[in-house]
Design an enzyme around this catalytic site. Sequence first.
Site, mmCIF file in Angstrom:
data_model
loop_
_atom_site.group_PDB
_atom_site.id
_atom_site.type_symbol
_atom_site.label_atom_id
_atom_site.label_comp_id
_atom_site.label_asym_id
_atom_site.label_seq_id
_atom_site.Cartn_x
_atom_site.Cartn_y
_atom_site.Cartn_z
ATOM 1 N N HIS A 73 0.844 -1.189 0.000
ATOM 2 C CA HIS A 73 0.000 0.000 0.000
ATOM 3 C C HIS A 73 0.885 1.247 0.000
ATOM 4 C CE1 HIS A 73 -3.791 -2.137 1.723
ATOM 5 N NE2 HIS A 73 -3.336 -2.699 0.614
ATOM 6 N N GLU A 75 0.927 3.863 1.881
ATOM 7 C CA GLU A 75 1.415 4.240 3.212
ATOM 8 C C GLU A 75 2.638 3.408 3.586
ATOM 9 O OE1 GLU A 75 -1.656 3.359 2.122
ATOM 10 O OE2 GLU A 75 -3.000 3.459 3.833
ATOM 11 N N CYS A 101 -5.964 1.100 5.646
ATOM 12 C CA CYS A 101 -6.507 -0.166 6.153
ATOM 13 C C CYS A 101 -5.919 -0.395 7.551
ATOM 14 C CB CYS A 101 -6.130 -1.313 5.220
ATOM 15 S SG CYS A 101 -4.361 -1.742 5.230
ATOM 16 N N CYS A 104 -2.000 -0.949 7.583
ATOM 17 C CA CYS A 104 -1.247 0.304 7.432
ATOM 18 C C CYS A 104 -1.396 1.177 8.674
ATOM 19 C CB CYS A 104 -1.688 1.048 6.175
ATOM 20 S SG CYS A 104 -1.105 0.243 4.661
#
Length: 146
Positions: A73, A75, A101, A104
């Site tokens: 992801h 992040e 999410c 993260c």
Amino acid sequence: MESQNEDRKRMFDKNYLDMAAIWAKNSYCKRRQVGALLVKNRMIISDGFNGTPSGFENQCEDENNTTKPYVLHAEANAITKVAKSGNSSEGATLYITTAPCIECAKLIIQAGIVRVVYAEEYRMSEGIELLKRAGIEVVNFNGDEI
């Protein structure tokens, strides 16, 4: 004076989110492109977008259009990139085009990030709930607000 400072803060939030949206366009993912910027003292210290790990093929989805399990992801990419650089994310703000999410969110907490500003909701809200539980300031920024 307080109102002027808040207006300035919102202006910076909008501009950094706009930059994160531009950065998201670097992603090869077809289902969703997400961008992230880590900012500390008004200086961008890291950036990231969703995609496969370094050295892997630039294809995020399999033949069934399902995201491959090893796709990172945005992040996670920004946080690991800053860790590699020797900079510290302690006290930083993370700007993300989509809410994080839960996985993260755990990284955000451990990285010492104190503020998260995002533009779009994610299909699950556990990440946002965890950040709030950890005392991190969370801002759902709607670009139309400014």
